[in-house]
Design a protein around this motif. Structure first.
Motif, PDB file in Angstrom:
ATOM      1  N   GLN A 127     -15.241 -34.611  13.655  1.00  0.00           N
ATOM      2  CA  GLN A 127     -16.331 -33.931  12.975  1.00  0.00           C
ATOM      3  C   GLN A 127     -16.213 -32.439  13.234  1.00  0.00           C
ATOM      4  OE1 GLN A 127     -19.814 -36.601  14.123  1.00  0.00           O
ATOM      5  NE2 GLN A 127     -20.678 -35.483  12.383  1.00  0.00           N
ATOM      6  N   LEU A 128     -16.438 -31.653  12.191  1.00  0.00           N
ATOM      7  CA  LEU A 128     -16.296 -30.206  12.304  1.00  0.00           C
ATOM      8  C   LEU A 128     -17.574 -29.564  12.827  1.00  0.00           C
ATOM      9  CD1 LEU A 128     -14.414 -29.370   8.985  1.00  0.00           C
ATOM     10  CD2 LEU A 128     -13.455 -29.817  11.249  1.00  0.00           C
ATOM     11  N   VAL A 129     -17.400 -28.569  13.685  1.00  0.00           N
ATOM     12  CA  VAL A 129     -18.510 -27.785  14.212  1.00  0.00           C
ATOM     13  C   VAL A 129     -18.354 -26.358  13.699  1.00  0.00           C
ATOM     14  CG1 VAL A 129     -19.605 -26.846  16.275  1.00  0.00           C
ATOM     15  CG2 VAL A 129     -18.765 -29.202  16.279  1.00  0.00           C
ATOM     16  N   PHE A 130     -19.438 -25.821  13.118  1.00  0.00           N
ATOM     17  CA  PHE A 130     -19.435 -24.445  12.636  1.00  0.00           C
ATOM     18  C   PHE A 130     -20.368 -23.620  13.518  1.00  0.00           C
ATOM     19  CE2 PHE A 130     -18.282 -26.981   8.961  1.00  0.00           C
ATOM     20  CZ  PHE A 130     -17.210 -26.272   8.429  1.00  0.00           C
ATOM     21  N   SER A 131     -19.942 -22.413  13.828  1.00  0.00           N
ATOM     22  CA  SER A 131     -20.777 -21.553  14.669  1.00  0.00           C
ATOM     23  C   SER A 131     -20.996 -20.215  13.979  1.00  0.00           C
ATOM     24  CB  SER A 131     -20.128 -21.337  16.039  1.00  0.00           C
ATOM     25  OG  SER A 131     -18.862 -20.722  15.908  1.00  0.00           O
ATOM     26  N   PHE A 132     -22.218 -19.684  14.141  1.00  0.00           N
ATOM     27  CA  PHE A 132     -22.599 -18.433  13.500  1.00  0.00           C
ATOM     28  C   PHE A 132     -23.392 -17.576  14.483  1.00  0.00           C
ATOM     29  CE2 PHE A 132     -22.845 -21.981  10.487  1.00  0.00           C
ATOM     30  CZ  PHE A 132     -21.874 -21.624   9.564  1.00  0.00           C
ATOM     31  N   SER A 133     -23.089 -16.300  14.499  1.00  0.00           N
ATOM     32  CA  SER A 133     -23.897 -15.366  15.271  1.00  0.00           C
ATOM     33  C   SER A 133     -25.064 -14.915  14.397  1.00  0.00           C
ATOM     34  CB  SER A 133     -23.064 -14.152  15.685  1.00  0.00           C
ATOM     35  OG  SER A 133     -22.677 -13.408  14.530  1.00  0.00           O
ATOM     36  N   ARG A 134     -26.004 -14.200  14.980  1.00  0.00           N
ATOM     37  CA  ARG A 134     -27.109 -13.670  14.182  1.00  0.00           C
ATOM     38  C   ARG A 134     -26.575 -12.751  13.088  1.00  0.00           C
ATOM     39  NH1 ARG A 134     -31.727 -10.467  17.277  1.00  0.00           N
ATOM     40  NH2 ARG A 134     -32.260 -12.612  17.905  1.00  0.00           N
ATOM     41  N   ALA A 135     -25.588 -11.933  13.434  1.00  0.00           N
ATOM     42  CA  ALA A 135     -24.996 -11.015  12.454  1.00  0.00           C
ATOM     43  C   ALA A 135     -24.331 -11.788  11.313  1.00  0.00           C
ATOM     44  CB  ALA A 135     -23.981 -10.106  13.140  1.00  0.00           C
ATOM     45  N   ASP A 136     -23.697 -12.934  11.644  1.00  0.00           N
ATOM     46  CA  ASP A 136     -23.064 -13.763  10.607  1.00  0.00           C
ATOM     47  C   ASP A 136     -24.101 -14.265   9.613  1.00  0.00           C
ATOM     48  OD1 ASP A 136     -20.550 -13.524  11.779  1.00  0.00           O
ATOM     49  OD2 ASP A 136     -20.807 -15.336  12.999  1.00  0.00           O
ATOM     50  N   LEU A 137     -25.209 -14.780  10.129  1.00  0.00           N
ATOM     51  CA  LEU A 137     -26.253 -15.348   9.269  1.00  0.00           C
ATOM     52  C   LEU A 137     -26.862 -14.284   8.374  1.00  0.00           C
ATOM     53  CD1 LEU A 137     -28.008 -17.701  11.864  1.00  0.00           C
ATOM     54  CD2 LEU A 137     -26.509 -18.392   9.984  1.00  0.00           C
ATOM     55  N   VAL A 138     -27.103 -13.096   8.924  1.00  0.00           N
ATOM     56  CA  VAL A 138     -27.650 -11.986   8.122  1.00  0.00           C
ATOM     57  C   VAL A 138     -26.645 -11.577   7.046  1.00  0.00           C
ATOM     58  CG1 VAL A 138     -28.381  -9.567   8.177  1.00  0.00           C
ATOM     59  CG2 VAL A 138     -29.153 -11.145   9.961  1.00  0.00           C
ATOM     60  N   LEU A 139     -25.362 -11.529   7.413  1.00  0.00           N
ATOM     61  CA  LEU A 139     -24.320 -11.168   6.450  1.00  0.00           C
ATOM     62  C   LEU A 139     -24.264 -12.169   5.304  1.00  0.00           C
ATOM     63  CD1 LEU A 139     -21.840  -9.503   5.568  1.00  0.00           C
ATOM     64  CD2 LEU A 139     -20.449 -10.985   7.038  1.00  0.00           C
ATOM     65  N   TYR A 140     -24.288 -13.467   5.624  1.00  0.00           N
ATOM     66  CA  TYR A 140     -24.248 -14.492   4.582  1.00  0.00           C
ATOM     67  C   TYR A 140     -25.478 -14.415   3.685  1.00  0.00           C
ATOM     68  CZ  TYR A 140     -20.206 -16.758   6.738  1.00  0.00           C
ATOM     69  OH  TYR A 140     -18.946 -17.031   7.231  1.00  0.00           O
ATOM     70  N   ALA A 141     -26.631 -14.099   4.273  1.00  0.00           N
ATOM     71  CA  ALA A 141     -27.857 -13.963   3.482  1.00  0.00           C
ATOM     72  C   ALA A 141     -27.731 -12.809   2.494  1.00  0.00           C
ATOM     73  CB  ALA A 141     -29.054 -13.748   4.406  1.00  0.00           C
ATOM     74  N   ASP A 142     -27.204 -11.692   2.960  1.00  0.00           N
ATOM     75  CA  ASP A 142     -27.025 -10.527   2.082  1.00  0.00           C
ATOM     76  C   ASP A 142     -26.013 -10.821   0.979  1.00  0.00           C
ATOM     77  OD1 ASP A 142     -28.814  -9.099   3.632  1.00  0.00           O
ATOM     78  OD2 ASP A 142     -27.276  -8.090   4.821  1.00  0.00           O
ATOM     79  N   GLU A 143     -24.898 -11.462   1.348  1.00  0.00           N
ATOM     80  CA  GLU A 143     -23.851 -11.767   0.369  1.00  0.00           C
ATOM     81  C   GLU A 143     -24.317 -12.815  -0.641  1.00  0.00           C
ATOM     82  OE1 GLU A 143     -20.903 -10.294  -0.119  1.00  0.00           O
ATOM     83  OE2 GLU A 143     -21.450  -8.875   1.466  1.00  0.00           O
ATOM     84  N   ALA A 144     -25.156 -13.750  -0.187  1.00  0.00           N
ATOM     85  CA  ALA A 144     -25.677 -14.774  -1.098  1.00  0.00           C
ATOM     86  C   ALA A 144     -26.569 -14.141  -2.160  1.00  0.00           C
ATOM     87  CB  ALA A 144     -26.454 -15.830  -0.315  1.00  0.00           C
ATOM     88  N   LYS A 145     -27.372 -13.165  -1.740  1.00  0.00           N
ATOM     89  CA  LYS A 145     -28.231 -12.456  -2.694  1.00  0.00           C
ATOM     90  C   LYS A 145     -27.384 -11.711  -3.720  1.00  0.00           C
ATOM     91  CE  LYS A 145     -31.853  -8.933  -3.030  1.00  0.00           C
ATOM     92  NZ  LYS A 145     -32.660  -7.938  -2.295  1.00  0.00           N
ATOM     93  N   LYS A 146     -26.309 -11.060  -3.247  1.00  0.00           N
ATOM     94  CA  LYS A 146     -25.403 -10.352  -4.156  1.00  0.00           C
ATOM     95  C   LYS A 146     -24.731 -11.319  -5.128  1.00  0.00           C
ATOM     96  CE  LYS A 146     -24.209  -6.701  -0.824  1.00  0.00           C
ATOM     97  NZ  LYS A 146     -23.110  -6.142   0.003  1.00  0.00           N
ATOM     98  N   ALA A 147     -24.419 -12.535  -4.635  1.00  0.00           N
ATOM     99  CA  ALA A 147     -23.770 -13.539  -5.484  1.00  0.00           C
ATOM    100  C   ALA A 147     -24.680 -13.952  -6.632  1.00  0.00           C
ATOM    101  CB  ALA A 147     -23.379 -14.755  -4.651  1.00  0.00           C
ATOM    102  N   VAL A 148     -25.976 -14.113  -6.343  1.00  0.00           N
ATOM    103  CA  VAL A 148     -26.937 -14.468  -7.390  1.00  0.00           C
ATOM    104  C   VAL A 148     -26.961 -13.389  -8.464  1.00  0.00           C
ATOM    105  CG1 VAL A 148     -29.386 -14.830  -7.908  1.00  0.00           C
ATOM    106  CG2 VAL A 148     -28.383 -15.855  -5.868  1.00  0.00           C
ATOM    107  N   GLU A 149     -27.041 -12.135  -8.034  1.00  0.00           N
ATOM    108  CA  GLU A 149     -27.095 -11.007  -8.978  1.00  0.00           C
ATOM    109  C   GLU A 149     -25.808 -10.918  -9.804  1.00  0.00           C
ATOM    110  OE1 GLU A 149     -27.799  -7.808  -6.295  1.00  0.00           O
ATOM    111  OE2 GLU A 149     -29.935  -8.263  -6.026  1.00  0.00           O
ATOM    112  N   LEU A 150     -24.669 -11.172  -9.148  1.00  0.00           N
ATOM    113  CA  LEU A 150     -23.383 -11.109  -9.851  1.00  0.00           C
ATOM    114  C   LEU A 150     -23.266 -12.209 -10.905  1.00  0.00           C
ATOM    115  CD1 LEU A 150     -20.525  -9.950 -10.182  1.00  0.00           C
ATOM    116  CD2 LEU A 150     -19.785 -11.474  -8.341  1.00  0.00           C
TER     117      LEU A 150
END
Length: 199
Positions: free
Chosen positions: A124-147
């Motif tokens: 089973q795969l384990v994924f790990s994220f720092s606080r900075a990672d989660l904030v980055l993905y949130a920002d990029e996800a918003k940009k993806a919607v707009e794109l």
């Protein structure tokens, strides 16, 4: 690895990722409906709870079938980080929080598995994220919607949809109580005529 709950900032970032992915899924559904020449409602019936990754595969197939112009339009929506955003969303939504590592990363045991290297052993795969990672993905996800909105030219249509008023479903309306049936009085309580019949 120590057991520790997510902080407020982590929850906010995860919420933004989940919200953006829901919008991305709506946009992909709209694209499938447009290319397949069917309504959004029909797509919802046919695909139901189909995973977003599968919907993306269907959208990619339809885009290729429609020709190079539509395919280029669709491929312009898929940023290099798009796959990572979906992977993050799946890990934090469907995975189990294991805790926080010494370097400050939150670990999630995902539902994804890999082909076992040995017979009888699953991985089973384990994924790990720092606080900075989660904030980055949130920002990029918003940009993806707009794109996606801009590339597929769905901005106006989504604004129109948001402006529609919602009507209550007929099944949610309270039912009127049926009128009570009038009961016949018992035989012994009926009023007898003072005059016998025939007089």
């Amino acid at each position: 690895m120590k057991h520790e709950e997510l902080g407020e900032l982590e929850y906010q970032a995860i919420g933004r990722v989940v919200r953006a992915c829901a919008e991305i899924e709506e946009l992909i559904t709209m694209f499938i409906a447009e290319q397949a020449r069917i309504t959004d409602g029909t797509v919802a019936i046919l695909l139901g709870q189909t995973a977003l990754s599968k919907k993306l595969s269907i959208a990619n197939y339809l885009a290729a079938a429609r020709g190079p112009e539509i395919r280029a339009q669709y491929e312009n929506c898929i940023t290099p980080m798009f796959k990572e955003i979906i992977q993050c969303r799946n890990a934090v939504v469907h995975g189990q929080l294991l805790g926080k590592s010494e370097d400050g990363h939150w670990a999630f045991l995902s539902v994804r598995t890999e082909e076992p290297a040995e017979v009888g052993k699953s991985v089973q795969l384990v994924f790990s994220f720092s606080r900075a990672d989660l904030v980055l993905y949130a920002d990029e996800a918003k940009k993806a919607v707009e794109l996606i909105e801009k590339s597929l030219e769905y901005e106006g249509l989504r604004i129109l949809r948001r402006g529609r008023s919602l009507e209550p479903h007929r099944k949610s309306q309270p039912k009127a109580k049926p009128a009570a049936k009038r009961k016949r009085p018992p035989r012994s309580s009926r009023v007898k005529s003072p005059h016998p019949k025939g007089r």
